[in-house]
Scaffold this motif. Sequence first.
Motif, PDB file in Angstrom:
ATOM      1  N   VAL A 168     -10.058  -8.785  16.900  1.00 49.71           N
ATOM      2  CA  VAL A 168      -8.915  -8.764  15.621  1.00 49.71           C
ATOM      3  C   VAL A 168      -9.619  -7.646  15.351  1.00 49.71           C
ATOM      4  O   VAL A 168     -10.682  -6.777  14.273  1.00 49.71           O
ATOM      5  N   HIS A 169      -8.866  -7.285  15.393  1.00 50.04           N
ATOM      6  CA  HIS A 169      -8.088  -5.714  13.969  1.00 50.04           C
ATOM      7  C   HIS A 169      -7.394  -5.784  12.482  1.00 50.04           C
ATOM      8  O   HIS A 169      -6.765  -6.276  12.847  1.00 50.04           O
ATOM      9  N   PHE A 170      -8.505  -5.356  11.459  1.00 53.45           N
ATOM     10  CA  PHE A 170      -7.822  -5.269  10.030  1.00 53.45           C
ATOM     11  C   PHE A 170      -6.627  -4.500  10.195  1.00 53.45           C
ATOM     12  O   PHE A 170      -7.533  -3.543  10.231  1.00 53.45           O
ATOM     13  N   VAL A 171      -5.686  -3.823   9.715  1.00 53.45           N
ATOM     14  CA  VAL A 171      -5.012  -3.004   9.524  1.00 53.45           C
ATOM     15  C   VAL A 171      -4.295  -3.083   8.117  1.00 53.45           C
ATOM     16  O   VAL A 171      -4.441  -4.123   7.601  1.00 53.45           O
ATOM     17  N   PRO A 172      -3.752  -1.507   8.397  1.00 51.76           N
ATOM     18  CA  PRO A 172      -3.447  -1.227   6.535  1.00 51.76           C
ATOM     19  C   PRO A 172      -1.847  -2.738   6.188  1.00 51.76           C
ATOM     20  O   PRO A 172      -0.835  -2.461   7.388  1.00 51.76           O
ATOM     21  N   SER A 173      -1.596  -3.421   5.736  1.00 54.88           N
ATOM     22  CA  SER A 173      -0.220  -3.484   4.478  1.00 54.88           C
ATOM     23  C   SER A 173      -0.004  -3.052   3.399  1.00 54.88           C
ATOM     24  O   SER A 173      -0.823  -2.748   2.980  1.00 54.88           O
ATOM     25  N   GLN A 174       1.609  -3.295   2.732  1.00 54.54           N
ATOM     26  CA  GLN A 174       1.379  -3.087   1.245  1.00 54.54           C
ATOM     27  C   GLN A 174       2.097  -3.593   0.373  1.00 54.54           C
ATOM     28  O   GLN A 174       2.474  -4.351   0.771  1.00 54.54           O
ATOM     29  N   HIS A 175       1.062  -3.832   0.162  1.00 59.10           N
ATOM     30  CA  HIS A 175       0.349  -4.898  -1.100  1.00 59.10           C
ATOM     31  C   HIS A 175      -0.195  -4.632  -2.376  1.00 59.10           C
ATOM     32  O   HIS A 175       0.117  -4.036  -2.973  1.00 59.10           O
ATOM     33  N   TRP A 176      -0.648  -6.200  -2.990  1.00 55.57           N
ATOM     34  CA  TRP A 176      -1.930  -5.833  -4.139  1.00 55.57           C
ATOM     35  C   TRP A 176      -2.310  -7.063  -3.573  1.00 55.57           C
ATOM     36  O   TRP A 176      -1.959  -8.228  -2.819  1.00 55.57           O
ATOM     37  N   SER A 177      -3.879  -7.475  -4.379  1.00 53.38           N
ATOM     38  CA  SER A 177      -4.102  -8.588  -4.869  1.00 53.38           C
ATOM     39  C   SER A 177      -4.744  -9.370  -5.855  1.00 53.38           C
ATOM     40  O   SER A 177      -4.696  -8.542  -6.425  1.00 53.38           O
ATOM     41  N   ARG A 178      -4.583 -10.215  -5.652  1.00 55.30           N
ATOM     42  CA  ARG A 178      -4.749 -10.970  -7.360  1.00 55.30           C
ATOM     43  C   ARG A 178      -5.101 -12.197  -7.269  1.00 55.30           C
ATOM     44  O   ARG A 178      -4.432 -12.843  -6.809  1.00 55.30           O
ATOM     45  N   ARG A 179      -5.697 -13.514  -7.527  1.00 56.36           N
ATOM     46  CA  ARG A 179      -6.760 -14.297  -7.764  1.00 56.36           C
ATOM     47  C   ARG A 179      -6.524 -15.431  -9.082  1.00 56.36           C
ATOM     48  O   ARG A 179      -6.788 -16.091  -9.370  1.00 56.36           O
ATOM     49  N   GLY A 180      -7.123 -14.398  -9.969  1.00 55.85           N
ATOM     50  CA  GLY A 180      -7.502 -15.437 -11.499  1.00 55.85           C
ATOM     51  C   GLY A 180      -6.822 -13.512 -12.741  1.00 55.85           C
ATOM     52  O   GLY A 180      -6.304 -13.019 -11.895  1.00 55.85           O
ATOM     53  N   LEU A 181      -7.521 -13.492 -13.702  1.00 56.92           N
ATOM     54  CA  LEU A 181      -7.169 -12.739 -14.745  1.00 56.92           C
ATOM     55  C   LEU A 181      -6.947 -11.325 -14.703  1.00 56.92           C
ATOM     56  O   LEU A 181      -6.671 -10.837 -15.094  1.00 56.92           O
ATOM     57  N   ASN A 182      -8.541 -11.178 -13.828  1.00 56.37           N
ATOM     58  CA  ASN A 182      -8.789 -10.212 -13.921  1.00 56.37           C
ATOM     59  C   ASN A 182      -9.472  -9.465 -12.715  1.00 56.37           C
ATOM     60  O   ASN A 182     -10.386  -8.533 -12.794  1.00 56.37           O
ATOM     61  N   ASP A 183      -8.867  -9.696 -11.871  1.00 59.98           N
ATOM     62  CA  ASP A 183      -9.561  -9.102 -10.550  1.00 59.98           C
ATOM     63  C   ASP A 183      -8.233  -8.824  -9.481  1.00 59.98           C
ATOM     64  O   ASP A 183      -8.504  -8.380  -8.324  1.00 59.98           O
ATOM     65  N   ALA A 184      -7.152  -7.951 -10.290  1.00 58.02           N
ATOM     66  CA  ALA A 184      -6.693  -7.828  -9.402  1.00 58.02           C
ATOM     67  C   ALA A 184      -6.870  -6.477  -8.829  1.00 58.02           C
ATOM     68  O   ALA A 184      -7.325  -5.329  -8.729  1.00 58.02           O
ATOM     69  N   ASN A 185      -6.893  -6.197  -7.132  1.00 58.30           N
ATOM     70  CA  ASN A 185      -6.524  -5.068  -6.479  1.00 58.30           C
ATOM     71  C   ASN A 185      -8.510  -5.248  -6.065  1.00 58.30           C
ATOM     72  O   ASN A 185      -8.982  -3.977  -5.865  1.00 58.30           O
ATOM     73  N   ASP A 186      -9.552  -6.313  -6.504  1.00 61.15           N
ATOM     74  CA  ASP A 186     -10.841  -6.077  -6.373  1.00 61.15           C
ATOM     75  C   ASP A 186     -11.151  -6.746  -4.406  1.00 61.15           C
ATOM     76  O   ASP A 186     -12.246  -6.333  -3.986  1.00 61.15           O
ATOM     77  N   MET A 187      -9.717  -7.874  -3.828  1.00 63.67           N
ATOM     78  CA  MET A 187     -10.227  -8.516  -2.931  1.00 63.67           C
ATOM     79  C   MET A 187      -9.060  -6.856  -1.783  1.00 63.67           C
ATOM     80  O   MET A 187      -7.623  -6.824  -1.856  1.00 63.67           O
ATOM     81  N   LEU A 188      -9.363  -6.879  -0.406  1.00 75.29           N
ATOM     82  CA  LEU A 188      -8.121  -6.101   0.055  1.00 75.29           C
ATOM     83  C   LEU A 188      -7.749  -6.697   0.695  1.00 75.29           C
ATOM     84  O   LEU A 188      -8.069  -7.521   1.687  1.00 75.29           O
ATOM     85  N   TRP A 189      -6.035  -5.735   1.066  1.00 74.84           N
ATOM     86  CA  TRP A 189      -5.294  -6.857   1.249  1.00 74.84           C
ATOM     87  C   TRP A 189      -4.855  -5.893   2.574  1.00 74.84           C
ATOM     88  O   TRP A 189      -5.493  -4.996   3.496  1.00 74.84           O
ATOM     89  N   GLY A 190      -3.917  -6.884   3.977  1.00 80.82           N
ATOM     90  CA  GLY A 190      -3.683  -6.520   5.253  1.00 80.82           C
ATOM     91  C   GLY A 190      -3.664  -7.130   6.419  1.00 80.82           C
ATOM     92  O   GLY A 190      -3.065  -8.365   5.935  1.00 80.82           O
ATOM     93  N   GLY A 191      -3.656  -6.792   7.333  1.00 81.58           N
ATOM     94  CA  GLY A 191      -2.834  -7.773   8.148  1.00 81.58           C
ATOM     95  C   GLY A 191      -3.556  -7.606  10.070  1.00 81.58           C
ATOM     96  O   GLY A 191      -4.333  -6.794   9.728  1.00 81.58           O
TER      97      GLY A 191
END
Length: 311
Positions: A168-191
């Motif tokens: 399983v390879h994790f590859v880039p995507s064009q997106h963003w992440s947020r799960r709470g009020l103060n964690d914008a882009n603290d977690m990496l997104w991808g495909g």
Amino acid sequence: MPLRFKNLDGTGPQPFSTVFKWAVADKLSGRRRKSPDHAPVPHVSPDLALLATPPAPGEGARLTWLGHASWLVQLDGISLVIDPVLRDAINVVIRRNVPPGLPTHLLPPITASLVSHNHYDHLDLPTLVDVRAPIVTGLGHAPVFRGSGLAVTELDWWHSTRVGPVTVHFVPSQHWSRRGLNDANDMLWGGFVIEGSSARLYHSGDTAWFEGFHDIGQRFPHLDAAMLPIGAYDPEWFMSRQHMNPEEAVRAFEALRARDFLAMHWGTFKLTDEPLDEPPRRLDAEWTRRDLPRQHLHVLPVGGTLTVHSG
């Protein structure tokens, strides 16, 4: 505070003022397109006897659409789920338009759950706890699973891990992440690119159009199937930075140089302003306009299964 992760082009999440304009101001002023919260979407009962036994090595990969971006992927004797969201609603508020292809209790034994990013329509913690399989996801996600009892493997873009006989390879995507009020882009997104003995598969996660599709296609040539999103694109001025419309999805498919297109991310949850059943009509029109081979386009019903092989 600087963002931990950014897209390949350096962009981050939409500014709050833009989100407010779409979510509140335009809605109150009536500027947003109106469409029903429900629409008929094809749904079939899956063949549980077939799905109970994954294909053996050399027999290709079996792909079952569970709705939205959720898939059951079976190959080389194992079963994986990708972005499983199998409950009746997201955060109680957004209810399903069509039942899941399989409820959690009817899934075969799952070797790993692959999670593309932390948005609630892709990372549903109760579903993942019910599946009870180790997690493979992007960097920074471990805190979400603290206390769940689930093992977590975090990957950076272009990094890989083994899941039984499968890579399983994790590859880039064009997106963003947020799960709470103060964690914008603290977690990496991808495909994900999933490689077995007789099939190479791609699942984009959530993504806008970006040049990274060419890179993925070059690094992983001869993709047998690409699971690509075709919904949640209206209004374009706001959504095009994070989601693709059907025409862009076809463009991505061609950039990837994949063989088979499997549509996803439509018809299940009413997230944006287009009618729930519009995306496949636009996809079909674009496929026809480009005169692409009909046998390589697959808009499965929820619960539908397709088997693909290399070559």
